[in-house]
Design an enzyme around this catalytic site. Structure first.
Site, PDB file in Angstrom:
ATOM      1  N   CYS A  27       0.874  -1.168   0.000  1.00 40.56           N
ATOM      2  CA  CYS A  27       0.000   0.000   0.000  1.00 40.56           C
ATOM      3  C   CYS A  27       0.908   1.213   0.000  1.00 40.56           C
ATOM      4  CB  CYS A  27      -0.922   0.012   1.220  1.00 40.56           C
ATOM      5  SG  CYS A  27      -1.920   1.527   1.311  1.00 40.56           S
ATOM      6  N   CYS A  48      -0.516   4.221   2.507  1.00 42.04           N
ATOM      7  CA  CYS A  48      -0.456   4.082   3.964  1.00 42.04           C
ATOM      8  C   CYS A  48      -0.192   2.623   4.328  1.00 42.04           C
ATOM      9  CB  CYS A  48      -1.721   4.614   4.628  1.00 42.04           C
ATOM     10  SG  CYS A  48      -3.250   3.937   3.935  1.00 42.04           S
ATOM     11  N   SER A  49      -1.245   1.887   4.718  1.00 44.48           N
ATOM     12  CA  SER A  49      -1.036   0.485   5.113  1.00 44.48           C
ATOM     13  C   SER A  49      -2.275  -0.358   4.865  1.00 44.48           C
ATOM     14  CB  SER A  49      -0.637   0.418   6.594  1.00 44.48           C
ATOM     15  OG  SER A  49      -1.659   1.006   7.401  1.00 44.48           O
ATOM     16  N   CYS A  50      -3.025  -0.086   3.790  1.00 42.34           N
ATOM     17  CA  CYS A  50      -4.226  -0.864   3.473  1.00 42.34           C
ATOM     18  C   CYS A  50      -3.844  -2.339   3.351  1.00 42.34           C
ATOM     19  CB  CYS A  50      -4.842  -0.366   2.174  1.00 42.34           C
ATOM     20  SG  CYS A  50      -5.452   1.336   2.283  1.00 42.34           S
TER      21      CYS A  50
END
Length: 237
Positions: free
Chosen positions: A123, A126-128
């Protein structure tokens, strides 16, 4: 100010009752309390959701892959309708609210590896991450060095994880986002003929599901990550 207040502020003789919190934590608390005040959800709803998220494990994704290796019909369902396939291994993306959550109920796509094609997920924003299947994302998945570099130099970054792929294997990087998540369906390794679903699930580690490792006979845990300088590190990190 009472003695208890002094201790809480760090002025008393005892240790502070509350550790210093970050700006992000302050923002989370403010938004949560505002949402509860406005009736968007209750404190009990928040408790149930938090407990649900904390118990998520990548074992669900491991079972998913093992079943796909053994059952051709399930494998096809996994590729055609991954959300429906998830329910067959006990994962309901509508939980725990009954309608999902903004961060988890999304379009899910299963990326099938072949002997000449390898997928890896990231991602970049961000951190999906597909938490209902893989649990909480590892810390390295959220770092700028991984997010910025895997899309530019995937072969080199995978080598830093200890995964060296032949030059004739294409590496395809898939970028997750707030509405689209991915999970890798790796190639079943040699030497696993006759194995049960439980045996196969043991060698499908979290890193295999992200694409920074391959399933191997005898390897049932994620490899240790030695700290070493990155090739072409992201500026400022």
């Amino acid at each position: 100010m009472t003695e208890a207040d002094e201790v809480a502020e760090g002025h008393g003789h005892g240790a502070p009752m509350v550790e210093k919190i970050t700006d992000f934590e302050v923002l989370e608390i403010a938004l949560r309390e505002l949402a509860i005040e406005k009736g968007l959800f209750t404190a009990e709803d928040h408790r149930r959701y938090t407990e649900h998220v904390e118990q998520l494990q990548p074992a669900a994704g491991s079972r998913f892959v093992a079943k796909a290796w053994l059952d051709p019909a399930f494998r096809q369902l996994a590729l055609d309708d991954p959300i429906a396939a998830c329910r067959e291994v006990g994962v309901d993306w509508l939980e725990p609210t009954g309608f999902g959550t903004p961060s988890d109920f999304t379009a899910l796509e299963v990326l099938e590896d072949t002997p000449t094609l390898h997928h890896v997920i990231v991602c970049t924003l961000c951190s999906c991450y597909p938490r209902p299947l893989l649990g909480m994302s590892p810390e390295w998945y959220r770092t700028p060095n991984y997010r910025r570099r895997i899309v530019r130099w995937p072969r080199q970054v995978l080598a830093e994880f200890g995964l060296y792929l032949p030059e004739d294997v294409e590496i395809r990087v898939e970028d997750s986002n707030s509405k689209h998540r991915f999970m890798v369906l790796p190639v079943r390794p040699d030497g696993t003929d006759g194995w049960t679903e439980d045996q196969l699930a043991e060698i499908v580690t979290r890193d295999c599901l992200i694409g920074v490792a391959l399933p191997k006979v005898g390897v049932t845990t994620n490899a240790a990550r030695p700290v070493h300088p990155a090739i072409r590190p992201a500026p400022g990190y």
